[in-house]
Design a protein around this motif. Structure first.
Motif, PDB file in Angstrom:
ATOM      1  N   GLN A  78       1.900  -0.240  -2.502  1.00  0.00           N
ATOM      2  CA  GLN A  78       3.347  -0.441  -2.507  1.00  0.00           C
ATOM      3  C   GLN A  78       3.659  -1.795  -1.873  1.00  0.00           C
ATOM      4  O   GLN A  78       2.761  -2.579  -1.569  1.00  0.00           O
ATOM      5  N   ASN A 128       4.823  -4.669  -2.912  1.00  0.00           N
ATOM      6  CA  ASN A 128       4.434  -5.899  -3.610  1.00  0.00           C
ATOM      7  C   ASN A 128       2.957  -6.242  -3.470  1.00  0.00           C
ATOM      8  O   ASN A 128       2.556  -7.377  -3.672  1.00  0.00           O
ATOM      9  N   GLN A 155       0.735  -4.101  -7.033  1.00  0.00           N
ATOM     10  CA  GLN A 155       1.446  -3.011  -7.700  1.00  0.00           C
ATOM     11  C   GLN A 155       1.421  -3.200  -9.210  1.00  0.00           C
ATOM     12  O   GLN A 155       1.579  -4.316  -9.713  1.00  0.00           O
ATOM     13  N   ASP A 205       1.828  -8.981  -7.065  1.00  0.00           N
ATOM     14  CA  ASP A 205       1.013  -9.210  -5.867  1.00  0.00           C
ATOM     15  C   ASP A 205       1.674 -10.327  -5.061  1.00  0.00           C
ATOM     16  O   ASP A 205       1.059 -11.355  -4.765  1.00  0.00           O
TER      17      ASP A 205
END
Length: 424
Positions: free
Chosen positions: A296, A298, A301, A313
């Motif tokens: 989670q 960022n 994901q 990412d």
């Protein structure tokens, strides 16, 4: 008031708060100072909102018996955390490294919590304030505490080790992160190794990646070490089966299919598997913990939006993690690939060189489209799409039609590239 006396109060009111917006009933408020605020001025508000005590370091704010005056609030918080850590029976696992700390911490926690009562660093609260707060979250029932330690200058890990006194430790890797503070990649290695130095000096146990030549060489004569490897039978064998896109791992005859994308997440999983094995967590429970973990915030994901398949990412980036993400993205099977890459921060005098090297790398990879965003990437040479700011990117994409693409979004936290999701 002595630390022993303050600790007695803490045992009675075992909640600590440093932000009046997050006051919990009967907590102890620590009036920390920052560049743009003075926590002392919020002490009365903290008490009004339900705090049992407020710890301050300016006499004018010590107005009643519930305001405790100390010489320095931050030092008091750190000393209290150190005292509490030694008071509790929990074993502490220290964790640091250039990349993957938080994901590794969460994977280790997912595995160990299958058998033990665990606590772990919340989010990435891994600095001189976050580590004390983590230590103060240890309860009498806690068996294992996973403490993440971050650093952007030498001797910081050494200091955090003095607070946490880890019984075990693991370094994810040594990469080009915070070069502005460490000076060089060699400086990074020396600074992160402060964790292993501490453990060695205190006769504690070390977990490590035996396929990482830096770690293997550095730990050559250390006795209490436990490693994992893909090939070397001296160590616990864990094999990467595939990463297209999700990492699939083999431990003996057991396959583990994760929800993590990118080969770079293989070693993060390996650490959790090795540590789980060391602490005698059943392999089926290790498998369950890792397979149920979903990234989670960022971090790697997977998001499906409209017709796009997106790898988000955008939590952070440095040259090492950027290169790893690009190499993994390059190996993915997809018909149409787009990379959005944002500036990498805290690189100091190496910023121009490192951004140019990433630009050159992504050019060779020949993705269908590449967008470089930020002032550093804007200065690079080459024919890629370059935007000096996010607003310029937004304007550039206004008239673009992007459909059925596999997309990588990667950049430093300050770039906030998750905003791209709103304009795709």
């Amino acid at each position: 008031m002595t630390i022993e006396q303050l600790h007695q109060l803490f045992l009675e009111f075992p909640q600590v708060c440093t932000d009046t917006r997050k006051i919990s009933p009967n907590c102890i408020f620590f009036a920390l100072k920052g560049d743009n605020f003075n926590g002392n001025s919020y002490a009365a508000e903290a008490l009004k909102n339900g705090a049992s005590y407020a710890v301050v370091d300016e006499g004018e704010f010590a107005v009643n018996a519930k305001t405790l005056l100390v010489k320095d609030v931050l030092t008091t918080l750190q000393n209290l955390a150190q005292f509490h850590r030694n008071y509790c029976k929990a074993k502490v696992i220290g964790l640091t490294g250039s990349n993957g700390k938080t994901t590794t911490k969460e994977l280790i926690t997912a595995v160990l919590s299958k058998k033990y009562k665990t606590i772990a660093t919340k989010g990435n609260l891994n600095n001189h304030i976050g580590v004390p707060l983590t230590l103060l979250s240890i309860t009498p029932n806690t068996e294992l505490a996973i403490v993440e330690m971050g650093a952007n200058h030498p001797k910081e890990i050494e200091f955090l080790c003095q607070l946490a006194m880890p019984d075990y430790g693991y370094i994810t890797n040594f990469g080009k992160a915070h070069l502005e503070g460490f000076g060089s990649e060699e400086g990074v290695i020396k600074a992160k190794s402060e964790l292993y130095d501490h453990l060695t000096n205190h006769g504690k146990s070390i977990f490590f990646n035996a396929d990482d030549p830096i770690q293997k060489n550095k730990l050559g004569s250390v006795v209490e070490k436990y490693g994992y490897s893909q090939e070397d039978n001296q160590f616990f064998r864990i094999k990467l089966i595939s990463a297209d896109p999700f990492v699939k791992i083999a431990v003996g005859d057991t396959n583990i299919l994760t929800q993590l994308v990118g080969r770079y997440n293989f070693t993060n999983c390996c650490a959790a598997i090795l540590i789980g094995h060391y602490f005698k967590v059943d392999l089926d429970k290790i498998k369950e913990g890792i397979e149920n973990y979903a990234p989670q915030n960022n971090r790697s994901q997977i998001i499906n939006k409209n017709s796009h398949h997106i790898i988000l990412d955008a939590y952070n980036a440095n040259p090492t993690s950027m290169r790893a993400a690009l190499e993994s993205f390059h190996q993915l099977k997809a018909n149409y690939k787009i990379a959005f890459l944002g500036d990498m921060f805290e690189l100091g005098k190496t910023a121009e060189k490192e951004h140019q090297e990433i630009s050159d790398l992504v050019t060779i990879m020949n993705f269908d489209q590449v967008y470089l965003i930020g002032e550093n990437f804007f200065k690079t040479k080459g024919k890629l799409n370059k935007c000096k700011s996010f607003d310029q990117l937004k304007e550039t994409l206004k008239n673009s039609t992007l459909e059925h693409a596999t997309i990588l979004i990667k950049g430093s936290r300050g770039m906030a590239l998750e905003r791209i999701l709103d304009i795709l």
